[in-house]
Motif scaffolding. Structure first.
Motif, PDB file in Angstrom:
ATOM      1  N   LEU A  84      11.709  -3.863 -14.019  1.00 30.43           N
ATOM      2  CA  LEU A  84      10.681  -2.826 -13.967  1.00 30.43           C
ATOM      3  C   LEU A  84       9.691  -3.051 -12.826  1.00 30.43           C
ATOM      4  O   LEU A  84       9.275  -4.183 -12.552  1.00 30.43           O
ATOM      5  CB  LEU A  84       9.923  -2.793 -15.299  1.00 30.43           C
ATOM      6  CG  LEU A  84       9.348  -1.438 -15.738  1.00 30.43           C
ATOM      7  CD1 LEU A  84      10.459  -0.400 -15.890  1.00 30.43           C
ATOM      8  CD2 LEU A  84       8.589  -1.608 -17.057  1.00 30.43           C
ATOM      9  N   LEU A  85       9.301  -1.943 -12.186  1.00 31.02           N
ATOM     10  CA  LEU A  85       8.277  -1.922 -11.149  1.00 31.02           C
ATOM     11  C   LEU A  85       7.114  -1.068 -11.614  1.00 31.02           C
ATOM     12  O   LEU A  85       7.276  -0.172 -12.441  1.00 31.02           O
ATOM     13  CB  LEU A  85       8.808  -1.311  -9.850  1.00 31.02           C
ATOM     14  CG  LEU A  85      10.198  -1.689  -9.354  1.00 31.02           C
ATOM     15  CD1 LEU A  85      10.528  -0.875  -8.097  1.00 31.02           C
ATOM     16  CD2 LEU A  85      10.281  -3.176  -9.088  1.00 31.02           C
ATOM     17  N   VAL A  86       5.934  -1.318 -11.030  1.00 31.27           N
ATOM     18  CA  VAL A  86       4.783  -0.444 -11.246  1.00 31.27           C
ATOM     19  C   VAL A  86       4.331   0.077  -9.892  1.00 31.27           C
ATOM     20  O   VAL A  86       4.366  -0.635  -8.882  1.00 31.27           O
ATOM     21  CB  VAL A  86       3.644  -1.193 -11.980  1.00 31.27           C
ATOM     22  CG1 VAL A  86       3.063  -2.323 -11.130  1.00 31.27           C
ATOM     23  CG2 VAL A  86       2.547  -0.224 -12.429  1.00 31.27           C
ATOM     24  N   THR A  87       3.916   1.341  -9.854  1.00 32.74           N
ATOM     25  CA  THR A  87       3.423   1.978  -8.637  1.00 32.74           C
ATOM     26  C   THR A  87       2.525   3.130  -9.054  1.00 32.74           C
ATOM     27  O   THR A  87       2.166   3.259 -10.223  1.00 32.74           O
ATOM     28  CB  THR A  87       4.597   2.443  -7.753  1.00 32.74           C
ATOM     29  OG1 THR A  87       4.090   2.891  -6.483  1.00 32.74           O
ATOM     30  CG2 THR A  87       5.394   3.567  -8.392  1.00 32.74           C
ATOM     31  N   ALA A  88       2.147   3.973  -8.115  1.00 33.98           N
ATOM     32  CA  ALA A  88       1.355   5.167  -8.426  1.00 33.98           C
ATOM     33  C   ALA A  88       2.276   6.337  -8.751  1.00 33.98           C
ATOM     34  O   ALA A  88       3.359   6.464  -8.172  1.00 33.98           O
ATOM     35  CB  ALA A  88       0.456   5.538  -7.246  1.00 33.98           C
ATOM     36  N   ALA A  89       1.833   7.203  -9.660  1.00 29.64           N
ATOM     37  CA  ALA A  89       2.645   8.367 -10.018  1.00 29.64           C
ATOM     38  C   ALA A  89       2.823   9.303  -8.832  1.00 29.64           C
ATOM     39  O   ALA A  89       3.874   9.923  -8.668  1.00 29.64           O
ATOM     40  CB  ALA A  89       2.019   9.105 -11.199  1.00 29.64           C
ATOM     41  N   HIS A  90       1.806   9.415  -7.974  1.00 29.53           N
ATOM     42  CA  HIS A  90       1.945  10.344  -6.846  1.00 29.53           C
ATOM     43  C   HIS A  90       2.949   9.836  -5.815  1.00 29.53           C
ATOM     44  O   HIS A  90       3.380  10.594  -4.941  1.00 29.53           O
ATOM     45  CB  HIS A  90       0.591  10.659  -6.204  1.00 29.53           C
ATOM     46  CG  HIS A  90       0.004   9.581  -5.349  1.00 29.53           C
ATOM     47  ND1 HIS A  90      -0.912   8.663  -5.816  1.00 29.53           N
ATOM     48  CD2 HIS A  90       0.190   9.277  -4.042  1.00 29.53           C
ATOM     49  CE1 HIS A  90      -1.273   7.850  -4.841  1.00 29.53           C
ATOM     50  NE2 HIS A  90      -0.611   8.208  -3.754  1.00 29.53           N
ATOM     51  N   CYS A  91       3.345   8.565  -5.914  1.00 31.87           N
ATOM     52  CA  CYS A  91       4.412   8.041  -5.064  1.00 31.87           C
ATOM     53  C   CYS A  91       5.788   8.412  -5.604  1.00 31.87           C
ATOM     54  O   CYS A  91       6.687   8.776  -4.846  1.00 31.87           O
ATOM     55  CB  CYS A  91       4.318   6.518  -4.998  1.00 31.87           C
ATOM     56  SG  CYS A  91       2.850   5.885  -4.181  1.00 31.87           S
ATOM     57  N   ALA A  92       5.954   8.279  -6.911  1.00 34.97           N
ATOM     58  CA  ALA A  92       7.264   8.468  -7.533  1.00 34.97           C
ATOM     59  C   ALA A  92       7.528   9.900  -7.957  1.00 34.97           C
ATOM     60  O   ALA A  92       8.683  10.319  -8.069  1.00 34.97           O
ATOM     61  CB  ALA A  92       7.392   7.558  -8.753  1.00 34.97           C
ATOM     62  N   ALA A  93       6.453  10.656  -8.221  1.00 34.31           N
ATOM     63  CA  ALA A  93       6.610  12.041  -8.671  1.00 34.31           C
ATOM     64  C   ALA A  93       5.514  12.903  -8.046  1.00 34.31           C
ATOM     65  O   ALA A  93       4.622  13.400  -8.733  1.00 34.31           O
ATOM     66  CB  ALA A  93       6.548  12.124 -10.196  1.00 34.31           C
TER      67      ALA A  93
END
Length: 256
Positions: A84-93
């Motif tokens: 699992l990775l964590v990032t910002a939602a505006h990056c992935a979606a």
């Protein structure tokens, strides 16, 4: 967001629509590369990140592969599946639409992928982000597929997700500005921006650093660049959603 010209055929067909949104989004907490400077007098300034176990748990997100468009930054977080990775939602979606064809390159620098290229297989974002891009839900978890039977956490290690710790924490933030081919890092102290948002002040976090994890000395991820103004419009100040119960719920969904 700046981007690398990928050349014809670099992206899967399903990625094209979401990619257009992603490239139009603000992908970095913190303004354009041209705005980056030395910060205000006495303010912390990001520096090049040395390679090593802690930095190599953070990597660059690309669309279609390392020769494709640079999207954002992500970090490995411990999970039962070790994937699992964590990032910002505006990056992935961006715009609430999941981007197909994302890959994660931990420890990326100078065009090399020292720990391999890991395909993103699943994106988990909050329904409030999907429906209206609520900045208080600008966080996402990404599952990545195994490489040669090995999970990403086994390859590079992971930091632990932590919620409810509040502000006033010393954190190290490592990210990938689009104008550079290597990561930068900064140590700073978090502060409260609002009941649902936190911030830290360090100059140099420009486009591409959205999703950069905020990691305490104990190896706990307490934020990612995103949230207010999708991470901020100045390279000197970056934001994150407050990591609380709703982030725990999202993590549990992603860990499934």
């Amino acid at each position: 967001m700046s981007r690398t010209s990928p050349g014809p055929g670099a992206f899967p067909a399903a990625a094209v629509g979401a990619l257009a949104l992603l490239l139009a989004a603000t992908a970095a907490g913190c303004g354009s590369a041209e705005q980056a400077g030395d910060g205000q007098q006495g303010q912390a300034v990001a520096r090049p990140a040395a390679a090593g176990p802690a930095a190599d748990r953070v990597g660059a997100l690309f669309v279609g592969g390392p020769d494709g468009a640079r999207a954002c930054t992500a970090g490995v977080v411990h999970s039962p599946g070790r994937n699992l990775l964590v990032t910002a939602a505006h990056c992935a979606a961006p715009g609430g639409v999941r981007t197909d064809g994302l890959v994660f390159v931990p420890g990326y620098r100078d065009g090399r992928a020292p720990h391999g290229t890991w395909p993103v297989t699943e994106v988990t974002v909050d329904p409030d982000w999907e429906a209206r891009q609520d900045e208080d839900h600008d966080v996402a978890f990404l599952a990545v597929g195994a490489l040669d039977g090995e999970q990403v956490e086994d390859a590079v290690g992971a930091d632990a997700l932590a919620v409810g710790l509040g502000s006033g924490l010393d954190v190290t933030v490592t990210g990938y500005p689009n104008q550079d081919d290597a990561p930068i890092t900064c140590r700073a102290r978090t502060s409260s921006y609002s009941a649902t948002q936190q911030r830290f002040d360090c100059a140099g976090f420009t486009d591409g650093t959205s999703g950069s994890p905020w990691v305490t000395d104990a190896g706990r991820v307490v934020g990612v660049i995103g949230g207010h103004q999708e991470g901020g419009i100045s390279p000197d100040t970056s934001y994150s959603v407050a990591f609380d119960a709703h982030v725990t719920d999202l993590y549990r969904r992603a860990s499934g």
